[in-house]
Structure formats: C-alpha cells, structure tokens
Design a protein around this motif. Structure first.
Motif, short mmCIF file in Angstrom:
data_model
loop_
_atom_site.label_atom_id
_atom_site.label_comp_id
_atom_site.label_asym_id
_atom_site.label_seq_id
_atom_site.Cartn_x
_atom_site.Cartn_y
_atom_site.Cartn_z
N MET A 1 32.05 35.61 18.61
CA MET A 1 30.80 35.09 19.09
C MET A 1 30.68 33.62 18.76
O MET A 1 29.67 33.18 18.29
CB MET A 1 29.65 35.77 18.40
CG MET A 1 29.27 37.06 18.90
SD MET A 1 27.72 37.42 18.18
CE MET A 1 27.75 39.11 18.24
N GLY A 2 31.73 32.89 18.89
CA GLY A 2 31.65 31.47 18.59
C GLY A 2 31.48 31.27 17.11
O GLY A 2 31.87 32.06 16.30
N ALA A 3 30.88 30.16 16.75
CA ALA A 3 30.79 29.82 15.33
C ALA A 3 29.50 30.33 14.75
O ALA A 3 28.48 29.74 14.88
CB ALA A 3 30.87 28.31 15.16
N HIS A 4 29.56 31.45 14.08
CA HIS A 4 28.37 31.98 13.43
C HIS A 4 28.69 32.11 11.97
O HIS A 4 29.26 33.09 11.53
CB HIS A 4 27.97 33.32 14.03
CG HIS A 4 27.82 33.19 15.49
ND1 HIS A 4 26.92 32.32 16.05
CD2 HIS A 4 28.49 33.75 16.50
CE1 HIS A 4 27.04 32.39 17.35
NE2 HIS A 4 27.98 33.24 17.64
N ARG A 5 28.38 31.09 11.21
CA ARG A 5 28.92 30.95 9.88
C ARG A 5 27.87 31.01 8.83
O ARG A 5 26.76 30.65 9.04
CB ARG A 5 29.64 29.62 9.75
CG ARG A 5 30.52 29.39 10.92
CD ARG A 5 30.56 27.95 11.18
NE ARG A 5 31.22 27.76 12.43
CZ ARG A 5 31.25 26.65 13.06
NH1 ARG A 5 30.68 25.61 12.58
NH2 ARG A 5 31.88 26.54 14.20
N ARG A 6 28.29 31.37 7.65
CA ARG A 6 27.40 31.36 6.53
C ARG A 6 28.16 30.94 5.30
O ARG A 6 29.27 31.38 5.08
CB ARG A 6 26.81 32.74 6.31
CG ARG A 6 25.61 32.74 5.41
CD ARG A 6 25.03 34.10 5.40
NE ARG A 6 26.03 35.04 4.94
CZ ARG A 6 25.81 35.96 4.04
NH1 ARG A 6 24.63 36.10 3.51
NH2 ARG A 6 26.76 36.77 3.65
N THR A 7 27.56 30.11 4.47
CA THR A 7 28.21 29.66 3.26
C THR A 7 27.36 30.05 2.08
O THR A 7 26.20 29.72 2.03
CB THR A 7 28.37 28.14 3.27
OG1 THR A 7 29.12 27.78 4.41
CG2 THR A 7 29.06 27.64 2.02
N ALA A 8 27.94 30.72 1.11
CA ALA A 8 27.21 31.06 -0.09
C ALA A 8 27.83 30.36 -1.27
O ALA A 8 29.03 30.33 -1.42
CB ALA A 8 27.24 32.57 -0.32
N VAL A 9 27.00 29.79 -2.11
CA VAL A 9 27.49 29.06 -3.27
C VAL A 9 27.12 29.82 -4.51
O VAL A 9 25.97 30.12 -4.73
CB VAL A 9 26.89 27.65 -3.33
CG1 VAL A 9 27.45 26.89 -4.51
CG2 VAL A 9 27.17 26.93 -2.04
N LEU A 265 35.92 26.06 22.52
CA LEU A 265 35.04 26.19 23.67
C LEU A 265 34.11 27.38 23.52
O LEU A 265 32.91 27.29 23.81
CB LEU A 265 35.87 26.32 24.96
CG LEU A 265 35.07 26.49 26.26
CD1 LEU A 265 34.11 25.31 26.45
CD2 LEU A 265 36.01 26.62 27.45
N GLY A 266 34.63 28.48 23.05
CA GLY A 266 33.80 29.65 22.84
C GLY A 266 32.72 29.41 21.80
O GLY A 266 31.56 29.80 21.98
N SER A 267 33.10 28.77 20.70
CA SER A 267 32.11 28.45 19.66
C SER A 267 30.99 27.58 20.21
O SER A 267 29.81 27.81 19.94
CB SER A 267 32.80 27.74 18.50
OG SER A 267 33.76 28.57 17.89
N ALA A 268 31.38 26.58 20.99
CA ALA A 268 30.38 25.68 21.56
C ALA A 268 29.45 26.41 22.51
O ALA A 268 28.22 26.21 22.49
CB ALA A 268 31.07 24.53 22.28
N LEU A 269 30.00 27.30 23.34
CA LEU A 269 29.17 28.04 24.29
C LEU A 269 28.17 28.94 23.58
O LEU A 269 27.01 29.04 23.98
CB LEU A 269 30.06 28.87 25.22
CG LEU A 269 30.82 28.10 26.30
CD1 LEU A 269 31.72 29.04 27.10
CD2 LEU A 269 29.85 27.39 27.25
N TRP A 270 28.62 29.62 22.52
CA TRP A 270 27.72 30.49 21.78
C TRP A 270 26.58 29.71 21.13
O TRP A 270 25.41 30.11 21.20
CB TRP A 270 28.50 31.27 20.72
CG TRP A 270 29.07 32.55 21.25
CD1 TRP A 270 30.35 32.79 21.65
CD2 TRP A 270 28.36 33.78 21.45
NE1 TRP A 270 30.48 34.08 22.08
CE2 TRP A 270 29.29 34.71 21.97
CE3 TRP A 270 27.05 34.18 21.23
CZ2 TRP A 270 28.92 36.03 22.27
CZ3 TRP A 270 26.69 35.49 21.53
CH2 TRP A 270 27.61 36.39 22.05
N ASP A 271 26.91 28.60 20.53
CA ASP A 271 25.87 27.82 19.86
C ASP A 271 24.90 27.20 20.86
O ASP A 271 23.68 27.20 20.64
CB ASP A 271 26.51 26.72 19.01
CG ASP A 271 27.30 27.29 17.85
OD1 ASP A 271 26.98 28.39 17.40
OD2 ASP A 271 28.26 26.64 17.40
N LEU A 272 25.42 26.67 21.95
CA LEU A 272 24.54 26.11 22.98
C LEU A 272 23.63 27.18 23.56
O LEU A 272 22.44 26.95 23.77
CB LEU A 272 25.38 25.47 24.09
CG LEU A 272 26.06 24.15 23.74
CD1 LEU A 272 27.09 23.78 24.81
CD2 LEU A 272 25.04 23.03 23.60
#
Length: 444
Positions: A1-9, A265-272
């Motif tokens: 699904m494109g770039a759906h990221r999470r960062t935990a510190v 391209l897929g990441s960009a489409l999902w975020d847009l």
C-alpha cells in the motif's frame, strides 16, 4: 500500500537495555509514519513535508519586500511554516499599501504547532491512538492546500518556483548530513541518489539510516501536490462539491480494486490518494465553499466519515496488526477527512482566529517559533530522537543522575529530544531564512 510507515523510538536505559530505535514497516509500507501520523508526521510539510502549509504572507511595504512578493515569495510557502491570514490588500497605483499587513492567523498557526508536537510524541512513544486523537498530516495537507489556492492567484510558474525555492534548500542542507553519515557507514548509492536533489520519489538510503530518511515521504507528497495544484484547483473551481467528494475515490480504488504498482510510484500514489481530500478541502476553505455549506450537512457528513474511518481501522486490526491509522490508508483517509473538515468548517462558521493567544506571550512566542521553523523541526526531529538514546546512556554513568533522574522513562527521552530539537533549530533554522530570502536569525 505504498509508504505507510511508523517509527518507534525506545527509551534510553541500561536497566531495560539501551533504548533502540526501530523503523517499522506495516502493511503495504515502505517507510516511516503511515498515512497521517506517519511522521506525524508535519507537515504541510507540513513540505513538506507539511511538511506543510501556512496561510499566505502579505507583501511588505518596502520596495524589496514588494519585489520579493512579486517573485512569488509567500511568507508561508514552506512545508509547514508561518502563515498569515489571507493575502495583503492589493496595492493602489504607485505600489504603496495604505495599511499594514494583516495579522497572522493564530488558529492555523496553533494547529501547525500542535501537529509538530504530535509528530515528535508519536515517534517517541509510538501511540497507536495518536492518529485518532489528532490526524496531524491530514491537517497539514489541508492547510497547505488553503495556501496554494490563495497563492495561485498569481501565475502558476511563479508560485511553483517560490515553493521549490523555499522547500529545497532546507532539504538539501539536512540531506547533506544524512547522506554523508550513510556514506561513512558504508552505503553506496546508485542513480536514485538524484531523489536527494529533487524528492519526486522516496530518496534512497540504507537500513542504518532509515529512521532519519524515511520521513521524506511527506516532502515527496507535498511536492507532488504543489506541482498538481494548478490543474487540481482549476478542476475544483469548475465543480467544487463533486470534485471534493470524488477526491476520496482514488484511495477506494487502490484499496479495493487495484493496489497500484510497486516501488516509488506505488508509494507516491498511495500517499497522494490518502491525503487528496484534505488538500482539496484546503481549496474549499479558501474559496468559501465550507462557509456556504449547510451546517447540518457538514456535521453529518463529517461524522459519517469519522465513523467509517474508525470502523475500518478497528475492523481490520488483524490485517495490519494494529488499529494505528498510519498502517491503514483507507481508515486514515476517511478519519482525516471527517476530522479536518470539522476543524476547517468550525473556523469559517464560528470565525475562530485565536487572536487572544497574543495575551499569553510565552505561548504565543512558542507558536511563532514552531511555525517559522516548522521545516527544521520536522526534518531534524528524528535525528534528535536518535541522538537522545546514546546521550541518555551516558547519563547512567553519573551516579547522581542515575539516582535522581528517570533515565528509563520515555517521557525523559521525550524531554531530551526536545532539548536537541531546540539546538537544531538554533544551529540549522537559519537555512529557512535564507531560502525565504530573509535575513538569517537564530530565532524568528
């Protein structure tokens, strides 16, 4: 699904082991923060990055400021940054403004500042409910859309040039250190390093530096929205409400019919697709569409969108491993649509401006700094959190600190992170002034 990221510190502590930093990738994800908290990450950007997203600046009275405005230098054209309430009054013949520039819109400024705080908190604690409480990125993209609609009263090439000029220098300055650190660590880039020059796609990097560079998804999404805005605004003004409602269609198509291509391209489409409604909603606010809408219809439709987003997030926890909106683009899109619509409509309907904030001088000053240095805060906050871990580890070596400070608390790391962010604002924030053609200052 494109770039759906999470960062935990993690918290820096010897008792529980050195607190690590992890860049998680969930569902169809490629990077940090999913669709909303993602970085939640802002920005508008804020740019953006939004990254990013301010409410336009008025031209100054002196000749140099008028020339800068004519060249398209908005006071609010960064990814998130400082916004002013509306454009300045058009100058009479002779080019002099009879009245001073309008005051900043503290309502939007406050939303931006809260979005940035929530970004840092989310990346410190990893709270899955953070996106439900305050969908920062949806808010930042809506504010950025409002600014773009105002700015496009000028020729589109001028506006696009201004946006690029204000976005890219802070990105290049930050990227120089990130890329240099990865090169020293043994990373060998290919041709895709060009995305570190113009982030039309996710800039490449290695796993070692992932927590730092993954936040670039916002800058990439903001930049594409900026480039598409002349066409989007033209379509919107031909049929405002149909275009606004149809802006939710792409995320439905990607979620149920066609998952999109792989890679950048897929990441960009999902975020847009996830934030398209919020961006167009900014157009609707700027053009008065929300002001003219029936209150009952706005409230009912917004609550319906909120219910759809929440239901889909909780109903698909098993698919994504969490109800975190950052891992679920469809839930993020609908929740952000309902939440941000209510915020933007309430401002227009009740004429909220938070002008009284000026009486709280320290708080008002903090909001001003957050907005004027929003790009810096966004870009450097992950590096600050990364550096907080070894710094706290060193504090364990001091018996007095070990005995009296909560070194194993994530709240302590949250505080240390903000101290380091403040240092980066002082050391690096001047780049935003240079990009905006202002005199460099330690603090605005």
């Amino acid at each position: 699904m494109g770039a759906h990221r999470r960062t935990a510190v993690g918290a820096g502590s010897r008792a529980a082991g050195a607190a690590g930093t992890s860049a998680g990738t969930g569902g169809r994800t490629t990077g940090v923060a999913g669709t909303g908290g993602r970085t939640t990450g802002v920005a508008g950007a804020a740019a953006g990055v939004g990254t990013a997203a301010r409410v336009g600046g008025a031209a100054g009275a002196d000749a140099a400021a008028r020339a800068d405005a004519a060249a398209g230098a908005d006071a609010a054209a960064d990814v998130y940054p400082a916004a002013r309430a509306g454009a300045g009054a058009s100058a009479p013949p002779g080019g002099r403004h009879p009245h001073p520039a309008p005051a900043r819109d503290r309502y939007f400024d406050t939303l931006r500042a809260l979005a940035l705080v929530r970004v840092v908190a989310y990346h410190t604690f990893g709270w899955p409910w953070a996106g439900l409480a305050f969908p920062s990125m949806g808010i930042m993209f809506a504010l950025a859309g409002t600014l773009m609609a105002k700015s496009l009263a000028r020729p589109a090439p001028t506006v696009l040039k201004s946006r690029l000029r204000r976005l890219l220098p802070p990105f290049w300055f930050w990227g120089f250190f990130v890329v240099l650190a990865m090169l020293v660590h043994g990373w060998l880039p290919g041709r895709e390093i060009a995305y570190w020059i113009v982030p039309l796609g996710d800039p490449p990097g290695d796993a070692w530096g992932a927590q730092a560079w993954e936040i670039c998804w916002y800058l990439r999404t903001y930049l594409w929205f900026v480039l598409l805005s002349p066409l989007l605004l033209r379509l919107f003004r031909r049929a405002p409400l149909p275009v606004l409602f149809l802006s939710l269609l792409p995320v439905l198509v990607l979620n149920f019919a066609w998952p999109g291509p792989d890679g950048r391209l897929g990441s960009a489409l999902w975020d847009l697709s996830t934030y398209l409604f919020c961006w167009v909603l900014g157009f609707a606010h700027r053009d008065g569409v929300l002001q003219r809408a029936r209150p009952a219809a706005v409230v009912v439709l917004s609550l319906a969108a909120l219910c759809c987003g929440a239901w889909y997030a909780f109903a698909h926890q098993a698919d994504h491993g969490t109800y975190d909106l950052d891992e679920n683009p469809l839930a993020q899109a609908f929740w952000s649509a309902g939440f941000v619509t209510l915020l933007m409509w309430a401002k227009a309907y009740f004429r909220i401006d938070f002008a009284g904030l000026a009486r709280l001088r320290r708080l008002d000053r903090a909001v001003t700094v957050f907005n004027a240095r929003a790009v810096t805060v966004y870009l450097w906050h992950e590096i600050a959190l990364i550096l907080a871990v070894p710094l706290i580890d060193r504090l364990w070596d001091v018996p007095a600190f070990e005995a009296h400070l909560p070194l194993d608390s994530q709240w302590f790391m949250f505080g240390v992170g903000w101290v380091l962010i403040a240092a980066f604002v002082l050391l690096c924030g001047w780049v935003e002034d240079v990009a905006a053609r202002r005199k460099p200052r330690l603090l605005p």
